[in-house]
Write an enzyme that holds these catalytic residues in place. Structure first.
Site, PDB file in Angstrom:
ATOM      1  CG  ASN A 108      -1.965   0.947   1.075  1.00  0.00           C
ATOM      2  OD1 ASN A 108      -2.276   1.895   0.246  1.00  0.00           O
ATOM      3  ND2 ASN A 108      -3.133   0.671   1.698  1.00  0.00           N
ATOM      4  CG  ASP A 109       1.641   3.035   3.708  1.00  0.00           C
ATOM      5  OD1 ASP A 109       0.601   3.606   3.189  1.00  0.00           O
ATOM      6  OD2 ASP A 109       1.573   2.590   4.758  1.00  0.00           O
ATOM      7  CB  VAL A 110       6.155   0.478  -0.867  1.00  0.00           C
ATOM      8  CG1 VAL A 110       6.446   0.584   0.825  1.00  0.00           C
ATOM      9  CG2 VAL A 110       5.195  -0.607  -1.014  1.00  0.00           C
ATOM     10  CB  ALA A 128       1.657   5.522   6.472  1.00  0.00           C
TER      11      ALA A 128
END
Length: 464
Positions: A393-395, A434
């Site tokens: 997700n965040d990456v 995050a």
């Protein structure tokens, strides 16, 4: 065993530890690196027993507790799932720190047993070493407990901050330094216990303001702290193996923390000082009205990938939760039979600890030459037909490049959005660790596959 012979074998164990670190730097040699580490530890333990001499009844106590501790550790290691590995590492780091505190307490209360002098007349160098080891060990213990609670979900992963937090940390740090000086001057037990108590408090205050997005850095940072605590106690006990091992763990953990900070565009000093300058885990992208998303199914995904010339797999924590790595390998094998070129793109902080995805892919026997780090593969997304994002997700969040107020702004991310088509496997539109929304969900070239990662991948295999 003579002192010279002990030093020689400790040196041998140190060399094996260095070879272990060298082996662990690459997936291809990691198994061999583990064997070197095991051999080095066995030698160090045997030499330590032989060097102590006749323990009498004490030897029985040592062996009993060694057996109990080893059995508990082995049981936990066998039962723990890969998804819980980050909190396991944090938990074990806390035990290393606590062990350092206990050894320091023993040395302070019974210095004659360690040839450090007598109570009230301990050698100055030994006092400095044991107080530093105890302080770092206490910080490691309490900090690792907080990290464990955050990773386990028992405590909120969001930063916990209050006014004057960093000023209090500064005062506590200065107080610890003063107490070490005071201890060396007076050798009063109250000063020693005060150092330990304040250090426990500092460990808590350092970790609570660090948010979920920075947890991979915290894991490697606490690893470094545990090493320096062991090295400090090694100097106190004049134990070469502890000094070498602690220095290796401390320095390698610090280097890894720096690499993680660079991979997340974080300031190394900000993180080790307790998230100085950290932003709230919010972003403007959460406040805008969400656009509709395109829903797909396994047949849609299979059709797109089967007719593609190149597919890039982007694994993340969702793959670890679903234990989908074996199904993923089966899907890739089916694509290869259709002449599709397949690669894996690994972000440095994918998952919740360094190397999390690499371990999972290695478990599924994914060839090492198909796995690429961010710097090696990021330019390939522009020429890629399909990017298959499985729980990352965040990456993959484009706001890291577009929203200056985002907590992940500036963090290097995988350029998944540049692919012709993006297949995003996720249970829901919930934000990542995050705590921010992923703009990639709403892109025109993204097809959301709402399902368990393992189940969806298995259905795609059937469709292929």
């Amino acid at each position: 065993m003579s002192a010279n012979l002990s030093a020689l074998f400790y040196l041998l164990s140190g060399i094996l530890f260095i070879l272990a670190l060298r082996g662990l730097s690459s997936p291809e040699t990691s198994r061999q690196g583990n064997y070197f580490g095991i051999a080095g530890m066995i030698i160090a333990i045997i030499v330590t027993f032989l060097s102590v001499g006749n323990l009498g009844i004490g030897l029985i106590y040592v062996l009993v507790f060694l057996l109990i501790g080893g059995s508990i550790g082995a049981f936990i290691a066998f039962r723990i799932p890969m998804t819980a590995m980050p909190e396991l590492v944090a938990g074990f780091h806390s035990l290393v720190g606590l062990a350092a505190v206990f050894v320091a307490i023993s040395a302070f209360l019974k210095p004659e047993a360690f040839n450090l002098g007598t109570v009230g007349n301990i050698k100055l160098a030994s006092l400095i070493e044991m107080s530093l080891g105890a302080a770092i060990g206490a910080i490691t213990f309490s900090g690792s407990i907080i990290a464990f609670l955050k990773l386990r979900g028992i405590m909120s992963g969001s930063p916990i901050t209050f006014n004057g937090q960093h000023f209090i940390n500064l005062l506590l740090g200065l107080a610890i330094i003063f107490l070490i000086y005071y201890l060396c001057s007076t050798q009063l037990s109250n000063a020693f216990w005060s150092i330990i108590i304040l250090s426990f408090l500092v460990g808590v205050l350092l970790i609570i303001p660090i948010g979920g997005a920075d947890m991979p850095v915290v894991i490697s940072m606490l690893n470094s702290y545990s090493g320096w605590a062991a090295a400090g106690i090694g100097f106190t006990l004049e134990n070469t193996a502890l000094i070498i091992t602690g220095a290796l763990v401390g320095s390698s953990g610090a280097i890894l923390s720096y690499i993680m900070c660079k991979g997340m565009n974080r300031s190394f000093f900000n993180v080790i000082l307790g998230g100085w300058g950290a932003t709230d885990q919010t972003s403007k992208s959460q406040n805008v009205e969400q656009k509709p998303v395109k829903n797909g199914n396994a047949d849609d995904a299979a059709f797109l990938m089967k007719n593609a010339s190149s597919v890039i797999i982007v694994p993340g924590y969702g793959m670890a939760v679903a234990q989908a790595q074996h199904a993923l390998r089966e899907m890739v094998d089916a694509l290869k039979k259709n002449g599709v070129k397949v690669s894996y793109a690994i972000h440095p902080v994918a998952g919740r600890m360094p190397g999390h995805m690499n371990v999972l892919l290695a478990e599924a026997n994914v060839p090492y030459d198909e796995v690429f780090e961010l710097e090696e593969i990021n330019n390939d997304f522009a020429n890629c037909d399909v990017a298959y994002v499985i729980g990352a997700n965040d990456v993959t969040n484009p706001v890291a490049k577009s929203d200056p107020e985002s907590p992940i702004y500036g963090m290097p991310v995988l350029d998944v959005e540049k692919s012709k088509s993006v297949l995003f496997v996720k249970r829901s539109l919930s934000p990542g660790y995050a705590g921010i929304d992923n703009d990639l969900f709403y892109r025109d070239n993204t097809l959301m596959l709402f399902a368990d990662a393992k189940k969806m991948t298995e259905e795609i295999v059937k469709s292929l």
